[in-house]
Design an enzyme around this catalytic site. Structure first.
Site, mmCIF file in Angstrom:
data_model
loop_
_atom_site.group_PDB
_atom_site.id
_atom_site.type_symbol
_atom_site.label_atom_id
_atom_site.label_comp_id
_atom_site.label_asym_id
_atom_site.label_seq_id
_atom_site.Cartn_x
_atom_site.Cartn_y
_atom_site.Cartn_z
ATOM 1 N N CYS A 19 55.689 9.746 75.200
ATOM 2 C CA CYS A 19 54.378 10.165 75.696
ATOM 3 C C CYS A 19 54.544 11.144 76.854
ATOM 4 O O CYS A 19 53.641 11.288 77.679
ATOM 5 C CB CYS A 19 53.567 8.951 76.150
ATOM 6 S SG CYS A 19 53.137 7.811 74.834
ATOM 7 N N GLU A 72 52.062 22.295 69.690
ATOM 8 C CA GLU A 72 50.742 21.677 69.722
ATOM 9 C C GLU A 72 49.664 22.752 69.697
ATOM 10 O O GLU A 72 49.876 23.838 70.257
ATOM 11 C CB GLU A 72 50.596 20.802 70.975
ATOM 12 C CG GLU A 72 51.554 19.620 70.989
ATOM 13 C CD GLU A 72 51.357 18.716 72.212
ATOM 14 O OE1 GLU A 72 50.437 18.992 73.016
ATOM 15 O OE2 GLU A 72 52.108 17.735 72.346
ATOM 16 N N ASP A 77 68.573 7.974 84.663
ATOM 17 C CA ASP A 77 67.946 9.046 85.431
ATOM 18 C C ASP A 77 68.957 9.492 86.479
ATOM 19 O O ASP A 77 69.337 8.698 87.340
ATOM 20 C CB ASP A 77 66.663 8.540 86.105
ATOM 21 C CG ASP A 77 65.862 9.663 86.756
ATOM 22 O OD1 ASP A 77 66.482 10.607 87.290
ATOM 23 O OD2 ASP A 77 64.621 9.601 86.738
ATOM 24 N N ASP A 83 53.195 10.899 71.177
ATOM 25 C CA ASP A 83 51.913 11.431 71.643
ATOM 26 C C ASP A 83 52.005 12.932 71.877
ATOM 27 O O ASP A 83 50.994 13.592 72.087
ATOM 28 C CB ASP A 83 51.504 10.731 72.946
ATOM 29 C CG ASP A 83 50.129 11.157 73.449
ATOM 30 O OD1 ASP A 83 49.182 11.172 72.633
ATOM 31 O OD2 ASP A 83 50.005 11.481 74.645
ATOM 32 N N HIS A 121 48.162 13.879 71.894
ATOM 33 C CA HIS A 121 48.378 14.119 73.321
ATOM 34 C C HIS A 121 47.275 13.448 74.158
ATOM 35 O O HIS A 121 46.566 14.086 74.938
ATOM 36 C CB HIS A 121 48.418 15.618 73.618
ATOM 37 C CG HIS A 121 49.249 15.949 74.830
ATOM 38 N ND1 HIS A 121 50.022 17.071 74.918
ATOM 39 C CD2 HIS A 121 49.416 15.304 76.011
ATOM 40 C CE1 HIS A 121 50.627 17.118 76.094
ATOM 41 N NE2 HIS A 121 50.274 16.038 76.781
#
Length: 531
Positions: A231, A262, A172, A257, A280
Site C-alpha cells: 500500500c 496508474e 530498514d 493498492d 490507490h
C-alpha cells in the site's frame, strides 16, 4: 504589505482555504485546469497547493516567476519535478503524517482480507454459490510479519500487527536498534526477512534504491507460501515476477493498492490467482483528506508568512518557532556571504561557516544556506536559500560547519572562511541588540559596520594624509559619505601596516570614481560593494 497569494489547484477540504485566509494569505481555488492554463496563470502566485492531479513540470515551473512554495496534501510527490523546483528556488513540502493511520489501517485490512480470501468469497457468495470448501484461510495469530520500511506508517502497522499477536520483524537501513526495541520489532537484513516472513508489507518511498526492491530474484528467495501487501508506492515490486510467483503457488497471495502505472485499468496481475487490488485507496478516508488539506495549508502559511519550513523535501526544516530567533542570523549570514562573494567572485573552492557563543545552539543548516545564497547571488540573481546548497554541490564547492559553545570577544559570532586557489578570505559578524547584523572583522582586521546600501571597501597603506586625500577625491566627484569606518592592521603597536576602510555612500560610485581612488598614493585595493 502585500499578502502572499496562493493557488489551490486540486480538490481538497474547503477548510484549507479558510486557514490560508486566516493566516494572512490571499487564496484562489481553481481546479481542473489543463497544463497550458496552469502555466498561463501560475506566474501571479507565491504558493501552489496540490494533491495528485496537478503535474508540476519544469515547463510550468519556468513560468512560475513568483512561486516560493509548493505544498502537496499527501505523501507522494511523483507529480512534482523536485530538481527543477529546487533549481528555481521553490520549496517543495508534503504532509507525510496526515494519512499515516489511514494508510496503515488499509495495509492491515488488505492483510486480513488476503489471509481469509474475503473479496473472492464475497463475490462468489453474491453470485448465488455457497463455496465454503473452496476457501481455507490462514490465521494471522503467531505468524511472522516482515516490514520493508519501518518509518511512520511501518511503525503503525507494526503496532496493529502486534495487537493481532503477530511476530514482527523489520528491514530498514535507517532503523536503529533503540527504535526497533521501542517499536517491539526485530531488526533484520532483507535476506533474513525474506526467509522467515509469512506476510510481507512494504512501507518505503520509491527511490533508485527501493525500485523493484522485491525483484524476481528476491521473490524467488522468499519463504514458500508468503503473502505480500503493498500500500506504499507502485514500482517497489516486479509485477511480472509477482504474477509468475502467484501462478506457481510460491507466493500464496498478494494484495496491492498501488501499481507501476496508474490508473491501472489493465494489468496482468488482475488474472492472477489469490490477488486482491484496490485503486490507490490508502489515504482515502474522510479523516485523512481533511488532515492533509489542513496540514498543507498550515505549513505553507507558516513559510509564506513567518518563514517556518516544515516537511520540506529540498531544504532544511525550520519551525515557525525557530524562524524569529534564526531570522537575524540568516540576515547576518546572507550579508557576510554576499561580502565574500563580491570580494572573491566565483573562485571560492571551499567554505567554512563557524559559530561561537549563543549561535552555537542554533540550527545551522538555514544559516549555512543563507551564507551560500548571499555569496552566490553576486554571481547569479536566481539564487536563494533553497537552491544555493544544491548549486554549490554541483559546482564542487566544499562546505563545512564548526560550532564553539564558548564565548569569545562577542556574545555571539558568525565567521565565514572562504578559500580560493590563491588566498584565504575571512570575515566575521555579530548581532548588536540581538537583531542588528554587523561586520566586526575582515581579513584579520577589527572593524565594525553595518553592511547596507552602497559601500566602498579600501585597503591602503596606513600613513598620514590619506583620509584627507580620499575625502577630497570623493567630494570633487560629488559622492557623499554616509558613514566612515576604519580598522588598522599594524605590524606593531605604533606604526606602519595597512588600514581597512568601509565607507557607506549615498550613491554607487562610478568606475571613474573607483579609478580615481585607486590612483591615490598608498592604495592597495578598492572594491565597490552593494547590499
Amino acid at each position: 504589505m502585500t499578502k502572499p497569494k496562493v493557488l489551490i489547484s486540486d480538490k481538497m477540504d474547503p477548510n484549507a482555504a479558510r486557514i490560508f485566509e486566516e493566516r494572512g494569505c490571499e487564496v484562489d481555488v481553481i481546479t481542473g485546469e489543463t497544463p497550458e492554463e496552469l502555466k498561463a496563470r501560475i506566474g501571479e502566485y507565491d504558493g501552489l497547493a496540490i494533491r495528485s492531479s496537478t503535474k508540476v513540470t519544469k515547463d510550468i515551473l519556468d513560468a512560475a516567476d513568483n512561486l516560493k512554495v509548493i505544498g502537496r496534501a499527501g505523501i507522494g510527490v511523483d507529480n512534482v519535478d523536485i530538481p527543477a523546483a529546487s533549481a528555481k528556488g521553490v520549496v517543495v513540502m508534503n504532509t507525510p503524517f496526515g494519512n499515516s493511520i489511514t494508510t496503515a489501517e488499509h495495509a492491515i485490512s488488505m492483510l486480513l482480507a488476503l489471509a481469509r480470501q474475503i473479496p473472492e468469497a464475497n463475490a462468489r457468495t453474491k453470485a448465488g454459490e455457497w463455496p465454503k470448501k473452496d476457501f481455507m484461510g490462514v490465521e494471522v495469530t503467531g505468524k511472522t510479519l516482515g516490514l520493508i520500511g519501518a518509518g511512520n506508517i511501518g511503525a503503525i502497522v507494526a503496532s496493529r500487527a502486534r495487537g493481532l499477536k503477530m511476530k514482527v520483524m523489520a528491514y530498514d537501513p535507517f532503523l536503529t536498534p533503540e527504535r526497533a526495541l521501542e517499536m517491539g520489532v526485530e531488526k533484520v537484513d532483507l535476506g533474513t526477512l525474506l526467509e522467515r516472513a509469512d506476510f510481507i508489507t512494504l512501507h518505503t518511498p520509491l527511490t533508485d534504491e527501493t525500485r523493484n526492491i522485491l525483484s524476481r530474484e528476491r521473490i524467488e528467495a522468499a519463504k514458500p507460501g508468503v503473502r505480500i501487501v503493498n500500500c506504499a508506492r507502485g514500482g517497489l515490486i516486479d509485477e511480472a515476477a509477482l504474477k509468475d510467483a502467484l501462478e506457481s503457488g510460491h507466493v500464496a497471495g498478494a494484495a496491492l493498492d498501488v501499481f507501476l502505472e496508474e490508473p491501472a485499468k489493465e494489468n496482468p496481475l488482475f488474472d492472477a490467482p489469490n490477488f486482491i487490488c484496490t485503486p490507490h485507496l490508502g489515504a482515502s478516508t474522510t479523516e485523512a483528506q481533511v488532515n492533509v488539506a489542513l496540514q498543507v495549508a498550515e505549513q505553507m502559511a507558516d513559510y509564506l508568512v513567518d518563514g517556518g519550513v516544515t516537511n520540506a523535501l529540498n531544504v532544511p526544516s525550520l519551525s515557525a518557532e525557530e524562524a524569529p530567533r534564526l531570522k537575524p542570523y540568516i540576515t547576518l549570514g546572507e550579508k557576510l556571504g554576499s561580502l565574500v562573494g563580491q570580494l572573491e567572485g566565483p573562485d571560492v573552492q571551499s567554505l567554512s561557516v563557524e559559530v561561537e557563543g549563543a549561535a552555537a545552539e542554533l540550527n545551522l543548516k538555514p544559516i549555512v544556506a543563507a551564507v551560500l545564497a548571499g555569496m552566490m547571488r553576486s554571481w547569479s540573481d536566481t539564487i536563494n536559500m533553497v537552491n544555493a546548497p544544491i548549486l554549490a554541490k554541483e559546482r564542487g564547492l566544499k562546505v563545512s560547519e564548526t560550532r564553539t559553545a564558548k564565548e569569545g570577544d562577542y556574545h555571539t559570532l558568525l565567521r565565514v572562511v572562504a578559500n580560493t586557489p590563491d588566498r584565504r578570505r575571512e570575515v566575521a559578524g555579530s548581532l548588536f541588540g540581538n537583531n542588528q547584523a554587523r561586520l566586526v572583522e575582515i581579513a584579520g582586521t577589527r572593524i565594525e559596520t553595518e553592511l547596507e546600501g552602497h559601500m566602498l571597501y579600501i585597503v591602503n597603506e596606513d600613513a598620514p594624509g590619506f583620509i584627507g586625500r580620499l575625502g577630497l577625491t570623493l567630494g570633487d566627484a560629488g559622492v557623499n559619505i554616509g558613514n566612515f569606518h576604519l580598522g588598522r592592521r599594524l605590524p606593531d603597536k605604533h606604526k606602519g601596516g595597512d588600514a581597512v576602510l568601509m565607507l557607506t555612500l549615498d550613491q554607487q560610485p562610478s568606475d571613474a570614481v573607483q579609478d580615481a581612488v585607486c590612483a591615490l598614493e598608498g592604495v592597495r585595493k578598492v572594491r565597490s560593494l552593494s547590499f
